[in-house]
Design an enzyme around this catalytic site. Structure first.
Site, PDB file in Angstrom:
ATOM      1  N   ASP A   1       0.852  -1.186   0.000  1.00 47.36           N
ATOM      2  CA  ASP A   1       0.000   0.000   0.000  1.00 47.36           C
ATOM      3  C   ASP A   1       0.884   1.230   0.000  1.00 47.36           C
ATOM      4  O   ASP A   1       1.671   1.439   0.934  1.00 47.36           O
ATOM      5  CB  ASP A   1      -0.891  -0.041   1.243  1.00 47.36           C
ATOM      6  CG  ASP A   1      -1.891   1.099   1.312  1.00 47.36           C
ATOM      7  OD1 ASP A   1      -1.711   2.105   0.585  1.00 47.36           O
ATOM      8  OD2 ASP A   1      -2.848   1.009   2.096  1.00 47.36           O
ATOM      9  N   VAL A   2       0.772   2.080  -1.018  1.00 47.05           N
ATOM     10  CA  VAL A   2       1.663   3.246  -1.122  1.00 47.05           C
ATOM     11  C   VAL A   2       1.451   4.249   0.001  1.00 47.05           C
ATOM     12  O   VAL A   2       2.315   5.105   0.232  1.00 47.05           O
ATOM     13  CB  VAL A   2       1.516   3.958  -2.486  1.00 47.05           C
ATOM     14  CG1 VAL A   2       1.908   3.042  -3.628  1.00 47.05           C
ATOM     15  CG2 VAL A   2       0.105   4.517  -2.673  1.00 47.05           C
TER      16      VAL A   2
ATOM     17  N   ASN B   1       2.102   6.505  -9.970  1.00 44.47           N
ATOM     18  CA  ASN B   1       0.820   6.441 -10.662  1.00 44.47           C
ATOM     19  C   ASN B   1      -0.378   6.125  -9.774  1.00 44.47           C
ATOM     20  O   ASN B   1      -1.496   6.528 -10.090  1.00 44.47           O
ATOM     21  CB  ASN B   1       0.926   5.373 -11.765  1.00 44.47           C
ATOM     22  CG  ASN B   1      -0.411   4.961 -12.307  1.00 44.47           C
ATOM     23  OD1 ASN B   1      -1.073   5.715 -13.029  1.00 44.47           O
ATOM     24  ND2 ASN B   1      -0.847   3.756 -11.965  1.00 44.47           N
TER      25      ASN B   1
ATOM     26  N   TYR C   1     -10.188  14.548  -5.048  1.00 43.50           N
ATOM     27  CA  TYR C   1      -9.345  14.134  -6.176  1.00 43.50           C
ATOM     28  C   TYR C   1      -8.651  15.336  -6.812  1.00 43.50           C
ATOM     29  O   TYR C   1      -7.432  15.322  -7.035  1.00 43.50           O
ATOM     30  CB  TYR C   1     -10.202  13.401  -7.209  1.00 43.50           C
ATOM     31  CG  TYR C   1      -9.390  12.744  -8.307  1.00 43.50           C
ATOM     32  CD1 TYR C   1      -8.769  11.521  -8.086  1.00 43.50           C
ATOM     33  CD2 TYR C   1      -9.257  13.335  -9.558  1.00 43.50           C
ATOM     34  CE1 TYR C   1      -8.028  10.906  -9.084  1.00 43.50           C
ATOM     35  CE2 TYR C   1      -8.519  12.730 -10.563  1.00 43.50           C
ATOM     36  CZ  TYR C   1      -7.904  11.515 -10.322  1.00 43.50           C
ATOM     37  OH  TYR C   1      -7.163  10.915 -11.311  1.00 43.50           O
TER      38      TYR C   1
ATOM     39  N   LYS D   1      -4.590  16.253  -7.003  1.00 41.48           N
ATOM     40  CA  LYS D   1      -3.864  16.331  -8.267  1.00 41.48           C
ATOM     41  C   LYS D   1      -3.247  17.707  -8.491  1.00 41.48           C
ATOM     42  O   LYS D   1      -2.181  17.826  -9.117  1.00 41.48           O
ATOM     43  CB  LYS D   1      -4.785  15.938  -9.422  1.00 41.48           C
ATOM     44  CG  LYS D   1      -5.200  14.468  -9.385  1.00 41.48           C
ATOM     45  CD  LYS D   1      -3.981  13.543  -9.388  1.00 41.48           C
ATOM     46  CE  LYS D   1      -4.354  12.085  -9.485  1.00 41.48           C
ATOM     47  NZ  LYS D   1      -3.141  11.203  -9.545  1.00 41.48           N
TER      48      LYS D   1
END
Length: 248
Positions: free
Chosen positions: A58-59, A85, A153, A157
């Site tokens: 899990d990042v 990514n 989101y 970003k």
């Protein structure tokens, strides 16, 4: 310039397409993601054998990130490229309707996870001999403009763009290049709903064109194969007729 790459979110969608493209181009690739079975499917599809390393994790977990990078260097000896990514979304809601748990989940993966992976990659690239490498961050079209109800989101970003710029500057003394690929409507599990119809800025719900996700993989390979004295700082790759230019 094939070398050693680590791809996060490599079990599906953009991550899988990019990992497969890199492996087909001769890269050795560590496949990182939460689901071992999905990563093994990516490795199997590639037919690359020992060139692919399945490294589940899990990042958003610092220990898991450190373990994945350590396994990569143990297997391949160094790291030449990180494709940062991995990312998740959340249901469309206005900010006042947004549960704190959804905000935390998206920021944890999309921003905190990207930070942890970039940090580990930067340290490895700075310390290895020969020194240097490349980090490619997945920014998304949402790094430029939002969709309705996309506070977590879109915020994450926009922050990735700041991370990209900082790494580009701070990496200069250590021969570390950093660029960002902003992707719009690549056909994947994450964008499947777009074919049925998604909310637009004018209040309507309409289907949107999508593009072949493999084109994104080829774009990542193009960025990755440049010599370190050359960098694609920002690339936008998108479905030609999607509502981005003129959105709203």
């Amino acid at each position: 310039m094939a070398g050693v790459a680590l791809v996060t979110g490599a079990g599906s969608g953009i991550g899988r397409a990019s990992a497969l493209a890199l492996l087909a181009d001769g890269w050795q690739v560590a496949l990182v993601g939460r689901r071992r079975e999905a990563l093994e499917q990516t490795a199997s599809q590639s037919g690359a054998g020992a060139q692919a390393l399945v490294a589940p994790g899990d990042v958003s977990d610092p220990a898991a990130v450190e373990a994945a990078f350590a396994a990569t260097v143990e297997r391949f000896g160094r790291l030449d490229m990180l494709f940062n990514n991995a990312g998740i979304g959340s249901p469309a809601r206005t900010i006042d309707e947004l549960p704190l748990e959804e905000w935390n989940a998206v920021i944890s993966v999309n921003l905190h996870g990207a930070f942890l992976c970039a940090r580990a990659a930067f340290a490895q690239m700075r310390g290895q001999d020969p020194q240097g490498g490349r980090i490619i961050n997945n920014g998304s079209i949402s790094a430029h403009v939002p969709r309705p109800g996309s506070v977590p989101y879109t915020t994450s970003k926009h922050a990735i763009t700041g991370l990209t710029r900082c790494l580009s500057l701070d990496g200069r003394p250590f021969n570390i290049a950093c660029g960002q690929i902003d992707i719009g409507n690549a056909a994947s599990e994450m964008t499947g709903r777009m074919a049925a119809g998604v909310p637009q800025a004018d209040g309507a719900t309409r289907p949107e064109p999508r593009m072949d996700v493999n084109h994104v993989g080829q774009a990542v390979v193009q960025m990755a194969n440049l010599p370190l004295e050359t960098n694609v700082q920002f690339m936008t790759i998108m479905a030609t007729k999607m509502p981005f230019i003129g959105r709203g």
